[in-house]
Design a protein around this motif. Structure first.
Motif, PDB file in Angstrom:
ATOM      1  N   THR A  66       6.136   4.433  -0.291  1.00 26.34           N
ATOM      2  CA  THR A  66       4.918   4.743  -0.392  1.00 26.34           C
ATOM      3  C   THR A  66       4.273   3.526   0.466  1.00 26.34           C
ATOM      4  O   THR A  66       4.283   2.403   0.106  1.00 26.34           O
ATOM      5  N   PRO A  67       3.538   3.845   1.689  1.00 30.55           N
ATOM      6  CA  PRO A  67       2.711   2.659   2.265  1.00 30.55           C
ATOM      7  C   PRO A  67       1.618   2.152   1.651  1.00 30.55           C
ATOM      8  O   PRO A  67       0.790   3.048   1.241  1.00 30.55           O
ATOM      9  N   ALA A  68       1.089   0.739   1.687  1.00 30.45           N
ATOM     10  CA  ALA A  68      -0.022   0.155   1.611  1.00 30.45           C
ATOM     11  C   ALA A  68      -0.073  -0.426   2.731  1.00 30.45           C
ATOM     12  O   ALA A  68       0.756  -1.645   3.372  1.00 30.45           O
ATOM     13  N   VAL A  69      -1.260  -0.001   3.520  1.00 34.59           N
ATOM     14  CA  VAL A  69      -1.546  -0.710   4.875  1.00 34.59           C
ATOM     15  C   VAL A  69      -2.682  -1.571   4.533  1.00 34.59           C
ATOM     16  O   VAL A  69      -3.571  -1.071   4.071  1.00 34.59           O
ATOM     17  N   VAL A  70      -2.602  -2.996   4.622  1.00 30.26           N
ATOM     18  CA  VAL A  70      -3.894  -3.889   4.305  1.00 30.26           C
ATOM     19  C   VAL A  70      -4.226  -4.502   5.774  1.00 30.26           C
ATOM     20  O   VAL A  70      -3.374  -4.829   6.503  1.00 30.26           O
ATOM     21  N   VAL A  71      -5.360  -4.002   6.217  1.00 31.65           N
ATOM     22  CA  VAL A  71      -5.983  -4.527   7.258  1.00 31.65           C
ATOM     23  C   VAL A  71      -6.771  -5.712   6.798  1.00 31.65           C
ATOM     24  O   VAL A  71      -7.988  -5.606   6.467  1.00 31.65           O
ATOM     25  N   SER A  72      -6.466  -6.868   7.281  1.00 33.73           N
ATOM     26  CA  SER A  72      -6.856  -8.234   6.982  1.00 33.73           C
ATOM     27  C   SER A  72      -7.865  -8.740   8.034  1.00 33.73           C
ATOM     28  O   SER A  72      -7.514  -8.871   9.169  1.00 33.73           O
ATOM     29  N   VAL A  78      -4.378   6.345  11.857  1.00 33.22           N
ATOM     30  CA  VAL A  78      -4.305   6.399  10.263  1.00 33.22           C
ATOM     31  C   VAL A  78      -3.586   7.506   9.560  1.00 33.22           C
ATOM     32  O   VAL A  78      -2.752   7.414   8.596  1.00 33.22           O
ATOM     33  N   GLU A  79      -3.123   8.464  10.425  1.00 33.34           N
ATOM     34  CA  GLU A  79      -2.160   9.594  10.213  1.00 33.34           C
ATOM     35  C   GLU A  79      -1.036   8.993   9.899  1.00 33.34           C
ATOM     36  O   GLU A  79      -0.192   9.468   8.915  1.00 33.34           O
ATOM     37  N   SER A  80      -0.380   8.485  10.853  1.00 37.11           N
ATOM     38  CA  SER A  80       0.885   7.786  11.093  1.00 37.11           C
ATOM     39  C   SER A  80       0.980   6.711  10.026  1.00 37.11           C
ATOM     40  O   SER A  80       2.179   6.604   9.177  1.00 37.11           O
ATOM     41  N   TRP A  81      -0.064   5.748   9.813  1.00 40.99           N
ATOM     42  CA  TRP A  81       0.041   4.827   8.679  1.00 40.99           C
ATOM     43  C   TRP A  81       0.161   5.217   7.370  1.00 40.99           C
ATOM     44  O   TRP A  81       0.873   4.550   6.550  1.00 40.99           O
ATOM     45  N   MET A  82      -0.234   6.442   7.051  1.00 42.08           N
ATOM     46  CA  MET A  82      -0.442   7.039   5.662  1.00 42.08           C
ATOM     47  C   MET A  82       0.983   7.987   5.188  1.00 42.08           C
ATOM     48  O   MET A  82       1.139   8.395   4.277  1.00 42.08           O
ATOM     49  N   ARG A  83       1.882   8.129   6.215  1.00 43.45           N
ATOM     50  CA  ARG A  83       3.087   8.777   6.100  1.00 43.45           C
ATOM     51  C   ARG A  83       4.289   7.957   5.319  1.00 43.45           C
ATOM     52  O   ARG A  83       4.348   6.780   5.790  1.00 43.45           O
ATOM     53  N   PRO A  84       4.914   8.295   4.308  1.00 44.04           N
ATOM     54  CA  PRO A  84       5.792   7.466   3.724  1.00 44.04           C
ATOM     55  C   PRO A  84       6.776   7.038   4.698  1.00 44.04           C
ATOM     56  O   PRO A  84       7.312   8.119   5.477  1.00 44.04           O
ATOM     57  N   GLN A  85       7.614   5.954   4.654  1.00 46.14           N
ATOM     58  CA  GLN A  85       8.573   5.443   5.301  1.00 46.14           C
ATOM     59  C   GLN A  85       9.732   5.148   4.736  1.00 46.14           C
ATOM     60  O   GLN A  85       9.926   4.386   3.918  1.00 46.14           O
ATOM     61  N   ASP A  86      10.821   5.869   4.831  1.00 44.39           N
ATOM     62  CA  ASP A  86      12.308   5.606   4.332  1.00 44.39           C
ATOM     63  C   ASP A  86      11.897   5.796   2.520  1.00 44.39           C
ATOM     64  O   ASP A  86      12.523   4.952   2.089  1.00 44.39           O
ATOM     65  N   GLY A  87      11.144   6.957   2.361  1.00 46.72           N
ATOM     66  CA  GLY A  87      11.138   7.168   0.966  1.00 46.72           C
ATOM     67  C   GLY A  87      10.148   6.122   0.084  1.00 46.72           C
ATOM     68  O   GLY A  87       9.748   6.269  -0.947  1.00 46.72           O
ATOM     69  N   THR A 132       7.714   0.851  -2.531  1.00 50.54           N
ATOM     70  CA  THR A 132       6.574   0.387  -1.841  1.00 50.54           C
ATOM     71  C   THR A 132       6.986  -0.235  -0.617  1.00 50.54           C
ATOM     72  O   THR A 132       7.903  -1.072  -0.483  1.00 50.54           O
ATOM     73  N   ALA A 133       5.880  -0.028   0.385  1.00 48.97           N
ATOM     74  CA  ALA A 133       6.111  -0.686   1.830  1.00 48.97           C
ATOM     75  C   ALA A 133       4.695  -1.392   2.051  1.00 48.97           C
ATOM     76  O   ALA A 133       3.974  -0.460   2.463  1.00 48.97           O
ATOM     77  N   VAL A 134       4.741  -2.571   1.820  1.00 44.37           N
ATOM     78  CA  VAL A 134       3.160  -3.163   2.386  1.00 44.37           C
ATOM     79  C   VAL A 134       3.338  -3.617   3.785  1.00 44.37           C
ATOM     80  O   VAL A 134       4.369  -4.460   4.289  1.00 44.37           O
ATOM     81  N   ARG A 135       2.164  -3.241   4.478  1.00 49.76           N
ATOM     82  CA  ARG A 135       2.195  -3.368   5.862  1.00 49.76           C
ATOM     83  C   ARG A 135       0.688  -4.378   6.077  1.00 49.76           C
ATOM     84  O   ARG A 135      -0.127  -3.548   5.584  1.00 49.76           O
ATOM     85  N   VAL A 136       0.736  -5.307   6.778  1.00 50.43           N
ATOM     86  CA  VAL A 136      -0.419  -5.815   7.043  1.00 50.43           C
ATOM     87  C   VAL A 136      -0.593  -6.114   8.400  1.00 50.43           C
ATOM     88  O   VAL A 136      -0.032  -6.491   9.259  1.00 50.43           O
ATOM     89  N   ILE A 137      -1.952  -5.707   8.760  1.00 53.36           N
ATOM     90  CA  ILE A 137      -2.368  -5.477  10.088  1.00 53.36           C
ATOM     91  C   ILE A 137      -3.694  -6.769  10.238  1.00 53.36           C
ATOM     92  O   ILE A 137      -4.418  -6.584   9.522  1.00 53.36           O
ATOM     93  N   THR A 138      -3.565  -7.552  11.438  1.00 51.80           N
ATOM     94  CA  THR A 138      -4.353  -8.524  11.276  1.00 51.80           C
ATOM     95  C   THR A 138      -5.208  -8.383  12.926  1.00 51.80           C
ATOM     96  O   THR A 138      -4.597  -9.108  13.913  1.00 51.80           O
ATOM     97  N   VAL A 181      -4.840  -0.681  -6.675  1.00 46.97           N
ATOM     98  CA  VAL A 181      -3.759  -0.483  -5.612  1.00 46.97           C
ATOM     99  C   VAL A 181      -2.270  -0.279  -6.151  1.00 46.97           C
ATOM    100  O   VAL A 181      -1.932   0.773  -5.596  1.00 46.97           O
ATOM    101  N   GLU A 182      -2.011  -0.997  -6.912  1.00 44.12           N
ATOM    102  CA  GLU A 182      -0.463  -0.912  -7.457  1.00 44.12           C
ATOM    103  C   GLU A 182      -0.377   0.365  -8.065  1.00 44.12           C
ATOM    104  O   GLU A 182       0.540   0.820  -7.925  1.00 44.12           O
ATOM    105  N   GLU A 183      -1.472   0.574  -8.846  1.00 45.36           N
ATOM    106  CA  GLU A 183      -1.130   1.862  -9.761  1.00 45.36           C
ATOM    107  C   GLU A 183      -1.082   3.260  -8.881  1.00 45.36           C
ATOM    108  O   GLU A 183      -0.371   4.160  -9.062  1.00 45.36           O
ATOM    109  N   ALA A 184      -1.908   3.099  -7.733  1.00 43.53           N
ATOM    110  CA  ALA A 184      -1.991   4.358  -6.661  1.00 43.53           C
ATOM    111  C   ALA A 184      -0.415   4.471  -6.022  1.00 43.53           C
ATOM    112  O   ALA A 184      -0.173   5.242  -5.891  1.00 43.53           O
ATOM    113  N   LEU A 185      -0.053   3.020  -5.804  1.00 45.31           N
ATOM    114  CA  LEU A 185       1.326   3.235  -4.914  1.00 45.31           C
ATOM    115  C   LEU A 185       2.495   3.750  -6.071  1.00 45.31           C
ATOM    116  O   LEU A 185       3.406   4.253  -5.625  1.00 45.31           O
ATOM    117  N   ARG A 186       2.414   3.318  -7.342  1.00 45.03           N
ATOM    118  CA  ARG A 186       3.339   3.778  -8.349  1.00 45.03           C
ATOM    119  C   ARG A 186       3.181   5.214  -8.285  1.00 45.03           C
ATOM    120  O   ARG A 186       4.344   5.792  -8.952  1.00 45.03           O
TER     121      ARG A 186
END
Length: 488
Positions: free
Chosen positions: A281-287, A270-279, A133-139, A51-56
Motif C-alpha cells: 500500500t503506497p504512502a506518498v509523502v510530498v515534503s 496522483v492516479e499512478s501514485w495511489m496504485r499499490p505496488q507489488d502488493g 507498505t511502500a513509503v515514497r518521499v517526493i521533494t 496514516v499508519e492505520e490507513a496503510l494497515r
C-alpha cells in the motif's frame, strides 16, 4: 465490512468509565478530519498514527508535509533492534550527555518496545506493517527524495487526453496558472488572456499526443499555428507585441538554472501514485519543508488541483478508498478574502471528495487563521492542548459550525481544553454515538525522531534501499538538538 483504525483509547469527558480501545471505522474518515494542537500536544504523533492505520487498512495515502516531521514514516523499522535506531540518535541528545550513541539507541529501542507493547503492538505487527507498505518521499525542487516535474501536465505526453480529457484539461489549467504566477502575470483561467492563449496552444499539442514543452510554446507564440481564439483573430485577441513580451518572459524563466530543478523528476500523476505496488500500500509523502512560503503555495496549489482532478475521475463509493493528509494547513486555507493557490482545491476537496471515497485530514498548531466554514464539512475533530484563550475559542466556534458542541457548553469545553495533558485530545466523531470524548493516541510504529533535513531524507532512503550500512553515522547533521517527547 469497513476496516477499523486502531487509534488508541478513549473515555467519557466526565471520567465515569475506564478507558476503552478506540477503533475508528475507516469509512468515518470519508467525511474528513481536523486535528488541532499546539507544539508538544502530540498532534504530529496522532497524525502519524492515522496514516499508519490507513496503510494497515490498505488505504493509499498522500501526505503533504510542511515541517519535515512526517518523513519519519521512512523510519518504520520492522523490529525493535537498537541497531536500526543508532544512526538517528545523534541529533536527539544533549551535548552534555555522556552516553555513547549505542547506549542511547539501546535505551530508545527499549522505550519503543515498552511503549508499543503497552498498546498491544509486537514485533510481528511491526514486520507486517513494514512489509506491506511502500513509503515514497517526493521533494519538489530538491534531489533529497524524488524530484517532481511540477509542469508535467503541460510538458509531458499523457494518455489522459484520450481517455479523460476533462481531467487532463483541469490539470493543464493548473500548470498554466503556476507558470503565469512564476512570470508575475495574471493566472486566472477565466480572466487572463495569456492563460487562455497558452492553454489553447498547449492543448492543441497535447491532444495530438505531443508534449507542450516550454520551447515548443515559445515557437508557437512566435508563429501561432492557429488563426483565431474564440471569435477573434489571434492578433485582435492578444497583439503580436504582447505575445513577444510573454515569449521573452518565458525564455528568461526557461534559461534559469534554478527553474531547471522544477522541470525534472517524477510526473505529477496522483492516479499512478495511489496504485499499490507489488502488493504494498503506497504512502506518498510530498515534503516541502525546504521551500519558502511562496514556493510551497505554488507547488501545493498545482498538486491539490491534480488531486481534485483525479478525485473527479473516480466512481462513487461510501468506503474509504484513499486518504489525503495535510499536516500544518495554516496559511493554506485562510478565511475570505485571502485566496492562495491552495485554497480553491482544498475547499472543493472538503466539499466533494467524500462522494468518491477520498478522505481529507488537515492538521495545524495555529488555529486562528483558518477558514472554519470550509472545515465545517469535517465529521472528525481531534483537539489537543492549545496555548491561548483565543485559540480555544476559535476551535470551539469551529466545532459549533460542524455541529460538534452537543450538550457541552462552550465554557465547559474551554475548561476541559485548558486542563488537557500532552497526548490527550477532545475527539468528536459525527458518526459515533458516544458524542465528544477524551482520546489518547497509541504509540506510533514509526520512530519519531523529529523533522528530517534533506541530507537525512537522502540518508534514510539510502539505508532503506541498501545503499548505506546499518550502524554508520548520519552525515551532515548537527549535534545538540534538545530531545523531543514521543509523538510531539
Amino acid at each position: 465490512m469497513s476496516a477499523s483504525l486502531y487509534l488508541g483509547a478513549f473515555r467519557p469527558l466526565d471520567n465515569s468509565k475506564a478507558s476503552s480501545k478506540l477503533s475508528l471505522p475507516a469509512h468515518h474518515l470519508v467525511t474528513h478530519g481536523v486535528v488541532v494542537g499546539m507544539t508538544g500536544s502530540g498532534k504530529t504523533g496522532l497524525v502519524t498514527v492515522l496514516v499508519e492505520e490507513a496503510l494497515r487498512a490498505q488505504v493509499p495515502t498522500l501526505v503533504i508535509d510542511i515541517k519535515g516531521d512526517l518523513t519519519n514514516l521512512l523510519l518504520s523499522f520492522p523490529s525493535f533492534d537498537a541497531a536500526l535506531i543508532e544512526p538517528w540518535v545523534e541529533t536527539m541528545v544533549s551535548p552534555l550527555d555522556q552516553r555513547t550513541p549505542r547506549q542511547v539507541a539501546a535505551q530508545l529501542a527499549e522505550a519503543r518496545q515498552r511503549g508499543l507493547s503497552a498498546w498491544g503492538i509486537d514485533a510481528a505487527q511491526l514486520a507486517a506493517y513494514a512489509s506491506t507498505t511502500a513509503v515514497r518521499v517526493i521533494t519538489p525542487g530538491s534531489s533529497a527524495g524524488e524530484q517532481l516535474h511540477v509542469l508535467s501536465s503541460l510538458e509531458r505526453q499523457s494518455d489522459r487526453w484520450s481517455r479523460d480529457p476533462e481531467s487532463a484539461r483541469g490539470a493543464l489549467s493548473a500548470a498554466v496558472s503556476l507558470l503565469l504566477r512564476l512570470l508575475g502575470r495574471d493566472p486566472d483561467p477565466a480572466r487572463s488572456k495569456e492563460h487562455v492563449l497558452l492553454s489553447v496552444l498547449a492543448e492543441a499539442r497535447l491532444s495530438r499526443g505531443q508534449g507542450a514543452d516550454l520551447g515548443s510554446l515559445l515557437a508557437d507564440l512566435a508563429s501561432p499555428p492557429i488563426t483565431h481564439i474564440g471569435a477573434l483573430e489571434i492578433d485582435a485577441f492578444l497583439p503580436k507585441t504582447d505575445r513577444r513580451a510573454l515569449a521573452a518572459s518565458l525564455n528568461t524563466l526557461l534559461a534559469s538554472p534554478t527553474f531547471a530543478s522544477w522541470r525534472q523528476g517524477a510526473t505529477l500523476d496522483v492516479e499512478s501514485w495511489m496504485r499499490p505496488q507489488d502488493g504494498r500500500t503506497p504512502a506518498v509523502v510530498v515534503s516541502v519543508a525546504h521551500l519558502d512560503d511562496e514556493e510551497r503555495a505554488l507547488v501545493l496549489g498545482v498538486l491539490l488541483e491534480e488531486v481534485l482532478s483525479w478525485v473527479r475521475t473516480l466512481s462513487g463509493t461510501q468506503r474509504l478508498r484513499a486518504l489525503v493528509v495535510f499536516d500544518e494547513v495554516f496559511g493554506f486555507l485562510p478565511p475570505h478574502p485571502a485566496n492562495p493557490p491552495t485554497k480553491r482545491p482544498l475547499v472543493a476537496l472538503m466539499k466533494q471528495a467524500r462522494a468518491f471515497g477520498v478522505g481529507v485530514v488537515v492538521a495545524t498548531q495555529n488555529p486562528m487563521d483558518l477558514d472554519y466554514r470550509a472545515l465545517s464539512n469535517a465529521g472528525l475533530w481531534c483537539v489537543g492542548r492549545l496555548q491561548t484563550d483565543a485559540d480555544r475559542a476559535r476551535v470551539i466556534d469551529g466545532l459549533a459550525l460542524a455541529g460538534g458542541q452537543g450538550a457541552h457548553s462552550a465554557q465547559g469545553l474551554n475548561n476541559i481544553l485548558k486542563r488537557l495533558s500532552s497526548r490527550w485530545f477532545l475527539m468528536r466523531d459525527a458518526h459515533a454515538s458516544e458524542g465528544t470524548v477524551l482520546m489518547q493516541p497509541r504509540w506510533a510504529m514509526s520512530f519519531m525522531r523529529g523533522p528530517m533535513t534533506r541530507v537525512e531524507i537522502r540518508d534514510a532512503l539510502a539505508r532503506r534501499d541498501g545503499g548505506v550500512p546499518l550502524g554508520t553515522a548520519t552525515p551532515g547533521v548537527l549535534p545538540g538538538t534538545v530531545p523531543r517527547a514521543h509523538g510531539s
